[in-house]
Design a protein around this motif. Structure first.
Motif, PDB file in Angstrom:
ATOM      1  N   TYR A  75       0.825  -1.202   0.000  1.00 20.29           N
ATOM      2  CA  TYR A  75       0.000   0.000   0.000  1.00 20.29           C
ATOM      3  C   TYR A  75       0.862   1.256   0.000  1.00 20.29           C
ATOM      4  O   TYR A  75       0.589   2.226  -0.726  1.00 20.29           O
ATOM      5  CB  TYR A  75      -0.923  -0.017   1.216  1.00 20.29           C
ATOM      6  CG  TYR A  75      -1.833   1.182   1.307  1.00 20.29           C
ATOM      7  CD1 TYR A  75      -2.895   1.349   0.416  1.00 20.29           C
ATOM      8  CD2 TYR A  75      -1.626   2.161   2.281  1.00 20.29           C
ATOM      9  CE1 TYR A  75      -3.736   2.454   0.490  1.00 20.29           C
ATOM     10  CE2 TYR A  75      -2.450   3.269   2.362  1.00 20.29           C
ATOM     11  CZ  TYR A  75      -3.503   3.409   1.471  1.00 20.29           C
ATOM     12  OH  TYR A  75      -4.319   4.513   1.553  1.00 20.29           O
ATOM     13  N   GLU A  76       1.936   1.239   0.788  1.00 18.21           N
ATOM     14  CA  GLU A  76       2.840   2.390   0.832  1.00 18.21           C
ATOM     15  C   GLU A  76       3.521   2.598  -0.519  1.00 18.21           C
ATOM     16  O   GLU A  76       3.706   3.742  -0.969  1.00 18.21           O
ATOM     17  CB  GLU A  76       3.885   2.177   1.935  1.00 18.21           C
ATOM     18  CG  GLU A  76       3.307   2.273   3.339  1.00 18.21           C
ATOM     19  CD  GLU A  76       4.323   1.933   4.406  1.00 18.21           C
ATOM     20  OE1 GLU A  76       5.485   1.622   4.038  1.00 18.21           O
ATOM     21  OE2 GLU A  76       3.979   1.961   5.603  1.00 18.21           O
ATOM     22  N   LYS A  77       3.883   1.503  -1.197  1.00 15.91           N
ATOM     23  CA  LYS A  77       4.507   1.624  -2.523  1.00 15.91           C
ATOM     24  C   LYS A  77       3.534   2.197  -3.546  1.00 15.91           C
ATOM     25  O   LYS A  77       3.905   3.026  -4.383  1.00 15.91           O
ATOM     26  CB  LYS A  77       5.020   0.264  -2.976  1.00 15.91           C
ATOM     27  CG  LYS A  77       6.242  -0.231  -2.206  1.00 15.91           C
ATOM     28  CD  LYS A  77       6.696  -1.580  -2.712  1.00 15.91           C
ATOM     29  CE  LYS A  77       7.936  -2.048  -1.956  1.00 15.91           C
ATOM     30  NZ  LYS A  77       8.393  -3.396  -2.405  1.00 15.91           N
ATOM     31  N   ILE A  78       2.271   1.772  -3.469  1.00 17.09           N
ATOM     32  CA  ILE A  78       1.251   2.287  -4.390  1.00 17.09           C
ATOM     33  C   ILE A  78       1.056   3.785  -4.179  1.00 17.09           C
ATOM     34  O   ILE A  78       0.961   4.567  -5.148  1.00 17.09           O
ATOM     35  CB  ILE A  78      -0.078   1.527  -4.191  1.00 17.09           C
ATOM     36  CG1 ILE A  78       0.068   0.081  -4.686  1.00 17.09           C
ATOM     37  CG2 ILE A  78      -1.223   2.231  -4.915  1.00 17.09           C
ATOM     38  CD1 ILE A  78      -1.105  -0.806  -4.342  1.00 17.09           C
ATOM     39  N   GLN A  79       1.008   4.170  -2.900  1.00 18.01           N
ATOM     40  CA  GLN A  79       0.856   5.597  -2.606  1.00 18.01           C
ATOM     41  C   GLN A  79       2.037   6.409  -3.146  1.00 18.01           C
ATOM     42  O   GLN A  79       1.857   7.510  -3.684  1.00 18.01           O
ATOM     43  CB  GLN A  79       0.736   5.812  -1.091  1.00 18.01           C
ATOM     44  CG  GLN A  79      -0.628   5.438  -0.514  1.00 18.01           C
ATOM     45  CD  GLN A  79      -0.753   5.839   0.928  1.00 18.01           C
ATOM     46  OE1 GLN A  79       0.155   5.626   1.721  1.00 18.01           O
ATOM     47  NE2 GLN A  79      -1.886   6.424   1.283  1.00 18.01           N
TER      48      GLN A  79
END
Length: 209
Positions: A196-200
């Motif tokens: 999720y952090e990478k997508i953000q």
């Protein structure tokens, strides 16, 4: 000798009281707790084993296994104040070593991989917690104050003060947070959070372009 054995028994009962919220009093622990019974039988079997009476030692350990559901090889080396919570299905191999003040939950295996000779089983340092169903395999070392989460499979050394989760087990860094087998981070959730952090981060990069 008898006085020393009584002292070790008393301090082990106190360790059960400190670790198990269901422990009402010392007498109930002494009479009703399979983990304590298995440890007492191990101490007796280990004494016979170290004095060359191998068959008798093995007979005692096998009798304890049938009675408690906990299998501890009499040649294993176990420190003081070991607490076995519930305990059914625990297996501790011949060359396993366990330090002081360790806590093992049901279904734990301190076993071998089938590939090693000589020292085949793990070594646990002091104050190590191994959660329900965890498998710690091979001649590896789990450091002092380490925690192994429930159902983890650990095949590599674990440094002091670390927590291991997952299959295969991997280290989760913890900054002073007190963990137990219930509150140890879920490895799948950790991976989801990381994705999720990478997508953000990717979305932010796209906006900036």
């Amino acid at each position: 000798m008898i006085g020393g054995a009584m002292l070790r028994l008393t301090e082990t009962i106190k360790a059960y009281q400190a670790n198990d919220p269901a422990a009402r009093n010392g007498l109930s622990i002494l009479l009703l707790y399979n983990g304590l019974h298995a440890t007492i039988s191990y101490r007796i079997a280990n004494w016979f084993y170290r004095h060359g009476m191998i068959f008798l030692a093995r007979w005692i350990s096998q009798h304890a296994k049938r009675r408690t559901g906990i299998e501890i090889h009499p040649a294993a080396k176990i420190g003081r104040r070991l607490v076995i919570d519930h305990g059914t299905g625990i297996v501790i191999g011949e060359t396993a070593q366990i330090g002081d003040d360790c806590l093992l939950y049901q279904g734990v295996t301190l076993g071998g991989t089938g590939k090693d000779r000589g020292k085949r089983h793990p070594t646990l340092g002091n104050n190590v917690m191994v959660g329900s169903g965890a498998k710690v395999l091979g001649p590896i070392r789990v450091g002092d104050n380490a925690k192994i989460a429930a159902n983890s499979v650990v095949l590599r050394d674990v440094p002091d003060n670390c927590t291991v989760v997952g299959i295969p087990g991997h280290i989760v860094k913890v900054n002073g947070e007190k963990l137990d087998q219930i509150h140890t981070p879920d490895p799948i959730q950790l991976q989801i959070n990381e994705l999720y952090e990478k997508i953000q981060a990717l979305e932010q990069q796209l906006k900036e372009k």
